[in-house]
Structure formats: structure tokens, C-alpha cells
Design a protein around this motif. Structure first.
Motif, PDB file in Angstrom:
ATOM      1  N   PRO A   3      44.483  45.954  24.035  1.00 62.00           N
ATOM      2  CA  PRO A   3      44.462  44.508  24.332  1.00 62.00           C
ATOM      3  C   PRO A   3      45.489  43.852  23.659  1.00 62.00           C
ATOM      4  O   PRO A   3      45.978  44.396  22.556  1.00 62.00           O
ATOM      5  CB  PRO A   3      43.177  44.393  23.527  1.00 62.00           C
ATOM      6  N   GLY A   4      45.813  42.976  24.324  1.00 68.84           N
ATOM      7  CA  GLY A   4      47.089  42.111  23.626  1.00 68.84           C
ATOM      8  C   GLY A   4      48.378  42.774  23.943  1.00 68.84           C
ATOM      9  O   GLY A   4      49.434  42.286  23.458  1.00 68.84           O
ATOM     10  N   ASP A   5      48.613  43.793  24.579  1.00 65.93           N
ATOM     11  CA  ASP A   5      49.886  44.583  24.977  1.00 65.93           C
ATOM     12  C   ASP A   5      50.411  43.949  26.225  1.00 65.93           C
ATOM     13  O   ASP A   5      49.958  44.154  27.139  1.00 65.93           O
ATOM     14  CB  ASP A   5      49.609  45.975  25.115  1.00 65.93           C
ATOM     15  N   ALA A   6      51.590  43.064  25.948  1.00 64.16           N
ATOM     16  CA  ALA A   6      52.414  42.641  26.859  1.00 64.16           C
ATOM     17  C   ALA A   6      53.009  43.677  28.127  1.00 64.16           C
ATOM     18  O   ALA A   6      53.101  43.153  29.268  1.00 64.16           O
ATOM     19  CB  ALA A   6      53.268  41.728  26.658  1.00 64.16           C
ATOM     20  N   THR A   7      53.219  44.587  27.619  1.00 69.03           N
ATOM     21  CA  THR A   7      53.822  45.519  28.266  1.00 69.03           C
ATOM     22  C   THR A   7      52.919  46.211  29.338  1.00 69.03           C
ATOM     23  O   THR A   7      53.424  46.781  30.487  1.00 69.03           O
ATOM     24  CB  THR A   7      54.832  46.740  27.514  1.00 69.03           C
ATOM     25  N   ALA A   8      51.718  46.245  28.970  1.00 70.32           N
ATOM     26  CA  ALA A   8      50.829  46.624  30.014  1.00 70.32           C
ATOM     27  C   ALA A   8      50.535  46.028  31.251  1.00 70.32           C
ATOM     28  O   ALA A   8      50.363  46.688  32.395  1.00 70.32           O
ATOM     29  CB  ALA A   8      49.536  46.853  29.334  1.00 70.32           C
ATOM     30  N   LEU A   9      50.858  44.827  31.165  1.00 66.87           N
ATOM     31  CA  LEU A   9      50.766  43.940  32.333  1.00 66.87           C
ATOM     32  C   LEU A   9      52.063  44.165  33.225  1.00 66.87           C
ATOM     33  O   LEU A   9      51.832  43.951  34.380  1.00 66.87           O
ATOM     34  CB  LEU A   9      50.827  42.146  31.833  1.00 66.87           C
ATOM     35  N   ASP A  10      53.191  44.500  32.674  1.00 67.80           N
ATOM     36  CA  ASP A  10      54.133  44.792  33.483  1.00 67.80           C
ATOM     37  C   ASP A  10      54.050  46.080  34.409  1.00 67.80           C
ATOM     38  O   ASP A  10      54.537  46.186  35.628  1.00 67.80           O
ATOM     39  CB  ASP A  10      55.522  45.061  32.706  1.00 67.80           C
ATOM     40  N   GLU A  11      53.177  46.967  33.800  1.00 61.54           N
ATOM     41  CA  GLU A  11      53.051  48.092  34.367  1.00 61.54           C
ATOM     42  C   GLU A  11      51.599  48.223  35.453  1.00 61.54           C
ATOM     43  O   GLU A  11      51.103  48.876  36.145  1.00 61.54           O
ATOM     44  CB  GLU A  11      52.807  49.358  33.498  1.00 61.54           C
ATOM     45  N   SER A  12      50.955  47.217  35.400  1.00 64.60           N
ATOM     46  CA  SER A  12      49.691  46.938  35.970  1.00 64.60           C
ATOM     47  C   SER A  12      49.936  46.558  37.562  1.00 64.60           C
ATOM     48  O   SER A  12      51.090  46.373  37.997  1.00 64.60           O
ATOM     49  CB  SER A  12      48.969  45.692  35.370  1.00 64.60           C
ATOM     50  N   GLU A  13      48.864  46.889  38.204  1.00 66.06           N
ATOM     51  CA  GLU A  13      48.803  46.612  39.712  1.00 66.06           C
ATOM     52  C   GLU A  13      47.598  45.912  40.336  1.00 66.06           C
ATOM     53  O   GLU A  13      46.598  46.044  39.852  1.00 66.06           O
ATOM     54  CB  GLU A  13      48.602  47.873  40.517  1.00 66.06           C
ATOM     55  N   LEU A  14      48.065  44.934  41.083  1.00 61.81           N
ATOM     56  CA  LEU A  14      46.911  44.063  42.150  1.00 61.81           C
ATOM     57  C   LEU A  14      46.609  44.647  43.190  1.00 61.81           C
ATOM     58  O   LEU A  14      47.327  45.125  43.909  1.00 61.81           O
ATOM     59  CB  LEU A  14      47.610  42.747  42.295  1.00 61.81           C
ATOM     60  N   VAL A  15      45.319  45.081  43.374  1.00 65.86           N
ATOM     61  CA  VAL A  15      44.891  45.575  44.496  1.00 65.86           C
ATOM     62  C   VAL A  15      43.961  44.827  45.369  1.00 65.86           C
ATOM     63  O   VAL A  15      42.888  44.302  44.843  1.00 65.86           O
ATOM     64  CB  VAL A  15      44.357  47.041  44.120  1.00 65.86           C
ATOM     65  N   LYS A  16      44.294  44.515  46.450  1.00 66.96           N
ATOM     66  CA  LYS A  16      43.703  43.561  47.423  1.00 66.96           C
ATOM     67  C   LYS A  16      42.036  44.129  47.766  1.00 66.96           C
ATOM     68  O   LYS A  16      41.967  45.379  47.984  1.00 66.96           O
ATOM     69  CB  LYS A  16      44.361  43.475  48.628  1.00 66.96           C
ATOM     70  N   ASP A  17      41.214  43.517  47.387  1.00 63.80           N
ATOM     71  CA  ASP A  17      39.776  43.967  47.708  1.00 63.80           C
ATOM     72  C   ASP A  17      39.259  43.490  49.051  1.00 63.80           C
ATOM     73  O   ASP A  17      39.150  42.213  49.307  1.00 63.80           O
ATOM     74  CB  ASP A  17      38.821  43.419  46.626  1.00 63.80           C
TER      75      ASP A  17
END
Length: 67
Positions: free
Chosen positions: A14-28
Motif C-alpha cells: 500500500p502506498g507504493d507508487a512504483t506498483a502502479l507503474d507495473e499494474s495492468e488494466l484489464v477490460k471486463d
């Protein structure tokens, strides 16, 4: 309305900004391929037991279809 799911890395804190850089959005969304070609879709996605179960349930009904 289109919805998406956000998938974070396993080691994200929680609160890790670099995790958002590595995240993925997947269309539902609805999968028409899975609807029309159920057991083939299962096999393609390596869901062997589910695909075999659907194939075993569909085969008798397809064999008894009036010709």
C-alpha cells in the motif's frame, strides 16, 4: 458502460507508487467466443477439466438432436 479491473503485482505494498507503474488494466467484458465455442475456448485457455466436462455434457445432447 465499460468496466476495467486493476491488477497489481504480487509484491505491491500500500502506498507504493512504483506498483502502479507495473499494474495492468484489464477490460471486463462478455466473451462471444466463449459463448459460441465453449469447450474449445476452455481448451485454448488450458482449462482442461472444465473443457472436458462441458464437452461431455454437450455431446449427448448434440447426438440426440433430431435430424
Amino acid at each position: 458502460m465499460t468496466t476495467f479491473t486493476l491488477h497489481l503485482p504480487r509484491d505491491a505494498r500500500p502506498g507504493d507508487a512504483t506498483a502502479l507503474d507495473e499494474s495492468e488494466l484489464v477490460k471486463d467484458a462478455f466473451s462471444w467466443g466463449a459463448f459460441f465455442f465453449t469447450f474449445l475456448w476452455f481448451f485454448f485457455h488450458r482449462l482442461w477439466l472444465a473443457g472436458l466436462g462441458v464437452l461431455l455434457l454437450v455431446s449427448p445432447s448434440a447426438a440426440s438432436w433430431p435430424s
